[in-house]
Design a protein around this motif. Structure first.
Motif, PDB file in Angstrom:
ATOM      1  N   LYS A 156       0.837  -1.198   0.000  1.00  0.00           N
ATOM      2  CA  LYS A 156       0.000   0.000   0.000  1.00  0.00           C
ATOM      3  C   LYS A 156       0.873   1.250   0.000  1.00  0.00           C
ATOM      4  N   TRP A 157       1.972   1.146   0.756  1.00  0.00           N
ATOM      5  CA  TRP A 157       2.821   2.335   0.911  1.00  0.00           C
ATOM      6  C   TRP A 157       3.376   2.816  -0.430  1.00  0.00           C
ATOM      7  N   CYS A 158       3.916   1.888  -1.215  1.00  0.00           N
ATOM      8  CA  CYS A 158       4.628   2.354  -2.406  1.00  0.00           C
ATOM      9  C   CYS A 158       3.734   2.473  -3.632  1.00  0.00           C
ATOM     10  N   HIS A 159       2.471   2.069  -3.467  1.00  0.00           N
ATOM     11  CA  HIS A 159       1.586   2.108  -4.619  1.00  0.00           C
ATOM     12  C   HIS A 159       1.468   3.528  -5.168  1.00  0.00           C
ATOM     13  N   GLY A 160       1.804   3.687  -6.408  1.00  0.00           N
ATOM     14  CA  GLY A 160       1.679   5.000  -7.054  1.00  0.00           C
ATOM     15  C   GLY A 160       2.841   5.934  -6.780  1.00  0.00           C
ATOM     16  N   ILE A 161       3.663   5.606  -5.792  1.00  0.00           N
ATOM     17  CA  ILE A 161       4.768   6.525  -5.456  1.00  0.00           C
ATOM     18  C   ILE A 161       6.015   6.181  -6.274  1.00  0.00           C
ATOM     19  N   HIS A 163       8.711   4.521  -8.998  1.00  0.00           N
ATOM     20  CA  HIS A 163       8.883   4.240 -10.425  1.00  0.00           C
ATOM     21  C   HIS A 163       8.675   2.737 -10.634  1.00  0.00           C
ATOM     22  N   PRO A 164       7.931   2.343 -11.691  1.00  0.00           N
ATOM     23  CA  PRO A 164       7.628   0.917 -11.873  1.00  0.00           C
ATOM     24  C   PRO A 164       8.882   0.039 -11.884  1.00  0.00           C
ATOM     25  N   LYS A 165       9.990   0.567 -12.435  1.00  0.00           N
ATOM     26  CA  LYS A 165      11.205  -0.263 -12.513  1.00  0.00           C
ATOM     27  C   LYS A 165      11.778  -0.523 -11.108  1.00  0.00           C
ATOM     28  N   LEU A 166      11.742   0.503 -10.269  1.00  0.00           N
ATOM     29  CA  LEU A 166      12.246   0.334  -8.900  1.00  0.00           C
ATOM     30  C   LEU A 166      11.335  -0.639  -8.151  1.00  0.00           C
ATOM     31  N   GLN A 167      10.051  -0.442  -8.334  1.00  0.00           N
ATOM     32  CA  GLN A 167       9.092  -1.287  -7.634  1.00  0.00           C
ATOM     33  C   GLN A 167       9.273  -2.757  -8.041  1.00  0.00           C
ATOM     34  N   GLU A 168       9.461  -2.948  -9.336  1.00  0.00           N
ATOM     35  CA  GLU A 168       9.585  -4.324  -9.832  1.00  0.00           C
ATOM     36  C   GLU A 168      10.839  -5.012  -9.285  1.00  0.00           C
ATOM     37  N   LEU A 169      11.937  -4.256  -9.239  1.00  0.00           N
ATOM     38  CA  LEU A 169      13.192  -4.903  -8.841  1.00  0.00           C
ATOM     39  C   LEU A 169      13.402  -4.970  -7.333  1.00  0.00           C
ATOM     40  N   VAL A 170      12.773  -4.054  -6.604  1.00  0.00           N
ATOM     41  CA  VAL A 170      13.094  -3.956  -5.180  1.00  0.00           C
ATOM     42  C   VAL A 170      12.058  -4.648  -4.302  1.00  0.00           C
ATOM     43  N   PHE A 171      10.866  -4.839  -4.870  1.00  0.00           N
ATOM     44  CA  PHE A 171       9.822  -5.471  -4.064  1.00  0.00           C
ATOM     45  C   PHE A 171       9.467  -6.843  -4.607  1.00  0.00           C
ATOM     46  N   THR A 172       8.980  -7.665  -3.714  1.00  0.00           N
ATOM     47  CA  THR A 172       8.598  -9.005  -4.087  1.00  0.00           C
ATOM     48  C   THR A 172       7.316  -9.347  -3.324  1.00  0.00           C
ATOM     49  N   ILE A 221      19.191   6.654 -11.367  1.00  0.00           N
ATOM     50  CA  ILE A 221      18.386   5.540 -10.868  1.00  0.00           C
ATOM     51  C   ILE A 221      16.904   5.949 -10.922  1.00  0.00           C
ATOM     52  N   PRO A 222      16.043   5.088 -11.444  1.00  0.00           N
ATOM     53  CA  PRO A 222      14.614   5.433 -11.432  1.00  0.00           C
ATOM     54  C   PRO A 222      14.080   5.329 -10.010  1.00  0.00           C
ATOM     55  N   ILE A 223      13.383   6.361  -9.532  1.00  0.00           N
ATOM     56  CA  ILE A 223      12.905   6.338  -8.138  1.00  0.00           C
ATOM     57  C   ILE A 223      11.396   6.585  -8.051  1.00  0.00           C
ATOM     58  N   LEU A 224      10.942   7.705  -8.593  1.00  0.00           N
ATOM     59  CA  LEU A 224       9.540   8.081  -8.379  1.00  0.00           C
ATOM     60  C   LEU A 224       8.728   7.945  -9.670  1.00  0.00           C
ATOM     61  N   SER A 225       7.446   7.631  -9.514  1.00  0.00           N
ATOM     62  CA  SER A 225       6.584   7.523 -10.695  1.00  0.00           C
ATOM     63  C   SER A 225       6.283   8.923 -11.221  1.00  0.00           C
ATOM     64  N   GLY A 226       5.971   8.992 -12.505  1.00  0.00           N
ATOM     65  CA  GLY A 226       5.621  10.278 -13.121  1.00  0.00           C
ATOM     66  C   GLY A 226       4.415  10.896 -12.426  1.00  0.00           C
ATOM     67  N   ALA A 227       3.427  10.043 -12.090  1.00  0.00           N
ATOM     68  CA  ALA A 227       2.204  10.565 -11.472  1.00  0.00           C
ATOM     69  C   ALA A 227       2.521  11.174 -10.106  1.00  0.00           C
ATOM     70  N   GLY A 359      11.392  11.657 -12.560  1.00  0.00           N
ATOM     71  CA  GLY A 359      11.327  10.482 -11.684  1.00  0.00           C
ATOM     72  C   GLY A 359      12.684   9.842 -11.430  1.00  0.00           C
ATOM     73  N   TYR A 360      13.693  10.230 -12.219  1.00  0.00           N
ATOM     74  CA  TYR A 360      15.027   9.647 -12.041  1.00  0.00           C
ATOM     75  C   TYR A 360      15.851  10.508 -11.092  1.00  0.00           C
ATOM     76  N   GLY A 361      16.612   9.840 -10.254  1.00  0.00           N
ATOM     77  CA  GLY A 361      17.526  10.554  -9.375  1.00  0.00           C
ATOM     78  C   GLY A 361      18.932  10.460  -9.935  1.00  0.00           C
TER      79      GLY A 361
END
Ligand SMILES: O=C(O)CCC(=O)C(=O)O
Ligand SMILES: [Fe+2]
Length: 419
Positions: A156-161, A163-172, A221-227, A359-361
Motif C-alpha cells: 500500500k505504501w509504495c503504490h503510485g509513489i 517508479h515501476p522499474k524500482l518497484q519491480e526490482l526492489v519489491f517481491t 536511478i529510477p525512483i519516483l513515478s511520473g504521477a 522520476g530519475y535521481g
C-alpha cells in the motif's frame, strides 16, 4: 514579517544571495593592514583566524598566551632601540585582556548559535501551525501528512509513489501471505525501514540492473513515478502560493518538506536509496544525516520557481541525490558536470551534459562541480537531498582548507606542521 519578493528571488546564485566579490589578496591585505598597526592586534571577534589560532593554541600547549609577549617586546626594541617600556604587569594585563577578548568571542559565537536555534524553532513552529489551514484549503494533499502511512504494508505504501522499474526490482510478493516485501529486508515493516531501525542493504546485481552511469561519477536511478512527481509539484506550487498570501510570516525560502511535517519521503530516499547505494558507489561512504529542498526554475523566475539557472558550484554535501520532478515540458535546464572541486584549472573546464529525466535521481558526490543551464521554456523542479558523513571527506578536512582548495593542509593551522 514577510520577506519581500526581491529577497526570495535568486536568479542562479548559490544560496540566492547577492554577492560582492573581492580578490582574496586584497581582502587579507586590507585586514592585515588594519591589524598590524594596532598594538592590540588580537581580534577574535572580527578575524576568524585569530579565534582559531587561540583555540588551537590553547589545545596544544599550556600557557599559550604567555608567548604573545614576544611580539610586543620585539616591536619595542626595533622601534626604540631600547628596552621595552612594558612592565611585567603590563604584559600580564595584556594576556588577561586577550583572554577576556577570547572569552567574549566564544560567548558571542555561542549566543549566535542559540539565537539561530531559537529562530529556526520559532520559524518551523509557525509554519507547522499553518498546515491545518493549508489542508482546509487544499484537502487533496492530506495524505502527504498522514502518519498512518507508516503503518501500512509496503504494497500500500509504495503504490503510485515509486517508479515501476524500482518497484519491480526492489519489491517481491510473499507467496504464502501475499504481502509485498522489500527484497533486501523481507521481514522489515515500512516503519522499521523509515526510522532506520532496520538497515537496507543492496546487492551488486540489483544495483547493476537499476543504475546507469550518465557521465563520469554521476549515476542515475529510477525512483519516483511520473504521477507522483506531478502530485509533488502540485503540492509544492500550492504550498508556495499559500505561504505567499500570508503577510504575517516569512515563507520558507527553499522548501524542505521535512520542515513542514512531511518526513517520510526524505526518510525513504535516505534509508532505501542514498545510504545503502552510496556504500557501493562512493568508496564505502557511511552517511549520517540529510537535508532536502525543492529547487524550482523558470525562464521568468517567480516565487514558486525562483531560479532561472544555477551557477557552477559544489554542494555542501558528501553525496547529493537530485531527483527531477518535471514539469513535463520544460526546456533547457540541463545539468552540466565538471571536475571534482580542487581539480579546476584556469582553462575552460570540460563538462558533461545530462538531460534530467522525470522520476530519475542523479547520485553524485557533492564535491563534483555542477551547474544548471538556463531554462528557456516551462517550469523545472528538482528534489535535492544533501547528505553528510562525520567520517568522510568533507568532515576530515577543515573548512578553511576546503574553501581554499588546499590539498596539503601543512600551510593551515589545522595541519600537522603547524606549531
Ligand atoms: O536543480 C538542479 O538540478 C540542481 C540543483 C543544485 O545543484 C543545488 O541546488 O545545489
Ligand atoms: Fe548543487
Amino acid at each position: 514579517m514577510k520577506a519581500s519578493n526581491a529577497a526570495t528571488l535568486g536568479g542562479g546564485e548559490i544560496n540566492e544571495k547577492l554577492r560582492t566579490f573581492h580578490t582574496a589578496t586584497n581582502d587579507s591585505d586590507e585586514k592585515r593592514a588594519s591589524l598590524v598597526d594596532h598594538l592590540d592586534g588580537f581580534q577574535p571577534q572580527i578575524c576568524k583566524a585569530h579565534l582559531w589560532h587561540a583555540l588551537e593554541g590553547f589545545e596544544r600547549y599550556p600557557n599559550y598566551f604567555h608567548r604573545w609577549k614576544s611580539r610586543i617586546d620585539s616591536r619595542e626594541q626595533t622601534e626604540d632601540h631600547s628596552l621595552s617600556c612594558y612592565s611585567e604587569s603590563d604584559h600580564s594585563e595584556k594576556e588577561m585582556h586577550d583572554l577576556l577578548k577570547l572569552e567574549q568571542a566564544l560567548r558571542d559565537t555561542a549566543d549566535s548559535v542559540r539565537r539561530e536555534r531559537e529562530r529556526i524553532t520559532q520559524q518551523r513552529t509557525t509554519w507547522m501551525q499553518k498546515i491545518p489551514q493549508f489542508l482546509q484549503e487544499y484537502p487533496q494533499f492530506r495524505k502527504f501528512w498522514d502518519v498512518a502511512l507508516y503503518d501500512e504494508d509496503w504494497g500500500k505504501w509504495c503504490h503510485g509513489i515509486l517508479h515501476p522499474k524500482l518497484q519491480e526490482l526492489v519489491f517481491t510478493t510473499n507467496t504464502t501471505t501475499g504481502a509485498t516485501q522489500l527484497k533486501a529486508c523481507p521481514e522489515a515493516t515500512v516503519a522499521q525501514i523509515l526510522s532506520g531501525a532496520v538497515r537496507v542493504e543492496w546487492n551488486i546485481s540489483l544495483l547493476t540492473k537499476l543504475l546507469d552511469e550518465e557521465c563520469s561519477d554521476v549515476f542515475s536511478i529510477p525512483i519516483l513515478s511520473g504521477a507522483f512527481c506531478r502530485e509533488l509539484i502540485q503540492l509544492i506550487r500550492s504550498l508556495r502560493q499559500f505561504f505567499a498570501q500570508d503577510t504575517t510570516i516569512e515563507p520558507p525560502r527553499f522548501f524542505s518538506l521535512s520542515h513542514l511535517g512531511i518526513t517520510w519521503l526524505d526518510d525513504f530516499l535516505f534509508r532505501v536509496i542514498l545510504y545503502p547505494i552510496s556504500i557501493h558507489l562512493f568508496d564505502n561512504i557511511h552517511l549520517d544525516w540529510y537535508h532536502s529542498f525543492v529547487a524550482g526554475y523558470a525562464a521568468q523566475p517567480n516565487c514558486v520557481t525562483p531560479r532561472q539557472f544555477l551557477v557552477p558550484h559544489t554542494d555542501d554535501s558528501e553525496v547529493t541525490l537530485n531527483v527531477c520532478l518535471g514539469d513535463e515540458d520544460f526546456e533547457g535546464g540541463l545539468l552540466e558536470f565538471g571536475p571534482m572541486r580542487g581539480q579546476l584549472t584556469k582553462t575552460k573546464i570540460q563538462t558533461d551534459k545530462v538531460q534530467p529525466r522525470i522520476g530519475y535521481g542523479l547520485l553524485h558526490v557533492g564535491r563534483l562541480m555542477h551547474q544548471v543551464t538556463p531554462i528557456t521554456a516551462g517550469d523545472r523542479f528538482a528534489y535535492i537531498v544533501w547528505t553528510r558523513s562525520w567520517t568522510d571527506t568533507r568532515a576530515k578536512q577543515c573548512p578553511c582548507c576546503w574553501l581554499n582548495h588546499r590539498k596539503d593542509a601543512g600551510t593551515c593551522i589545522c595541519g600537522p606542521q603547524w606549531n
